[in-house]
Design an enzyme around this catalytic site. Sequence first.
Site, mmCIF file in Angstrom:
data_model
loop_
_atom_site.group_PDB
_atom_site.id
_atom_site.type_symbol
_atom_site.label_atom_id
_atom_site.label_comp_id
_atom_site.label_asym_id
_atom_site.label_seq_id
_atom_site.Cartn_x
_atom_site.Cartn_y
_atom_site.Cartn_z
ATOM 1 N N ALA A 233 4.236 -4.365 -11.043
ATOM 2 C CA ALA A 233 3.820 -3.161 -11.764
ATOM 3 C C ALA A 233 3.787 -3.402 -13.265
ATOM 4 O O ALA A 233 4.531 -4.211 -13.820
ATOM 5 C CB ALA A 233 4.746 -2.002 -11.430
ATOM 6 N N LEU B 262 10.634 -1.023 -12.878
ATOM 7 C CA LEU B 262 9.279 -1.236 -12.393
ATOM 8 C C LEU B 262 9.268 -2.588 -11.685
ATOM 9 O O LEU B 262 9.852 -3.566 -12.179
ATOM 10 C CB LEU B 262 8.282 -1.263 -13.557
ATOM 11 C CG LEU B 262 7.789 0.082 -14.105
ATOM 12 C CD1 LEU B 262 6.934 -0.159 -15.349
ATOM 13 C CD2 LEU B 262 6.995 0.839 -13.065
ATOM 14 N N ASP B 263 8.608 -2.665 -10.535
ATOM 15 C CA ASP B 263 8.507 -3.928 -9.822
ATOM 16 C C ASP B 263 7.798 -4.971 -10.688
ATOM 17 O O ASP B 263 6.998 -4.618 -11.572
ATOM 18 C CB ASP B 263 7.705 -3.752 -8.524
ATOM 19 C CG ASP B 263 8.436 -2.889 -7.511
ATOM 20 O OD1 ASP B 263 9.671 -2.823 -7.562
ATOM 21 O OD2 ASP B 263 7.750 -2.281 -6.660
ATOM 22 N N PRO B 264 8.057 -6.269 -10.464
ATOM 23 C CA PRO B 264 7.313 -7.305 -11.205
ATOM 24 C C PRO B 264 5.802 -7.141 -11.098
ATOM 25 O O PRO B 264 5.068 -7.432 -12.050
ATOM 26 C CB PRO B 264 7.794 -8.598 -10.539
ATOM 27 C CG PRO B 264 9.176 -8.277 -10.067
ATOM 28 C CD PRO B 264 9.114 -6.846 -9.623
ATOM 29 N N ARG C 164 4.978 2.388 -3.053
ATOM 30 C CA ARG C 164 4.634 1.468 -1.953
ATOM 31 C C ARG C 164 4.778 2.155 -0.601
ATOM 32 O O ARG C 164 3.980 1.944 0.310
ATOM 33 C CB ARG C 164 5.539 0.232 -2.012
ATOM 34 C CG ARG C 164 5.212 -0.708 -3.155
ATOM 35 C CD ARG C 164 6.214 -1.849 -3.219
ATOM 36 N NE ARG C 164 7.508 -1.427 -3.724
ATOM 37 C CZ ARG C 164 8.670 -1.799 -3.216
ATOM 38 N NH1 ARG C 164 8.713 -2.576 -2.145
ATOM 39 N NH2 ARG C 164 9.794 -1.411 -3.750
#
Length: 306
Positions: A53, A49-51, A185
Amino acid sequence: MSTPQRRPRRRDVHGVLLLDKPLGPSSNQALQAAKRLFNANKAGHTGSLDPLATGLLPLCFGEATKISSYLLEADKRYRAHCRLGVRTDSGDAAGAITETRTVPASIDAAAIERALSPLRGDIEQIPPMYSALKHQGKRLYELARQGEEVERKSRRVHIARYDLLTRDGDELEFDIVCSSGTYVRTLVDDLGESLGCGAHVTSLRRLGVQPFDTPTMHTLAELEQMDAAARDALLIPVDAALARWPAVELTMDAARYIRQGQAVWVPHAPGEKRVRLYSPAGFMGIGETLDDGRIAPRRMMSWAVG
């Protein structure tokens, strides 16, 4: 002079933790924090998961790491917020603004639905430059930070759901269910381009990873307040992560052959390719249904071999 305290000895811990990843740290940072709290010898996560998220990040401890790749392949569910009229280089609020456009008054719910329709089902998606994919040994995000852009091959993904939930001016909220490998995204950026005004993700929360569709998640802050026994009690059995696969119950004799690496005949074997294997003593591991109908071992738990 005080004697330095020894770090607790690492333990063999087995099971799956449904972590509620906080905003800010990377998936690996969240994993390492949980691993320290459990004093676990071995742990891994099941897809980054992206930072930016938050939400469900299943963590696999011990023998559960053997099934992490199967969770990585699972469908995911997200709640995504986006802003119309602004594009960023990363596709989310963490990136630099690259373009600002006026949002036409003609963009109403019907226009958004028309733009969403082609983005559902099986689609081709080009991964963003700000991703962990590699090009000639380097992560794409490393090249992107150096101002480089390289050609990326499109990949086929499946979008089971991409529905508008709410709108507040230029702020939109979506419910998204998608296959593994989908970049939300990019979905949002593609929607913004279809609408002609651009868009980017402002927040993203993962709500589910099959088979954990309505999970009870636990935060790092909660884990820090617990003792070791309470933390261990949160771990889900390894086979629960494979609940969507059929179970194959083996006799003692069949289980012995499976432990030796041999395929066996099982009455009324399921037609699905992947199966969960059980002996009278419990879960053994992952099996595969062969073309001739036999069941072969593929990924066995350490307690089921030898």
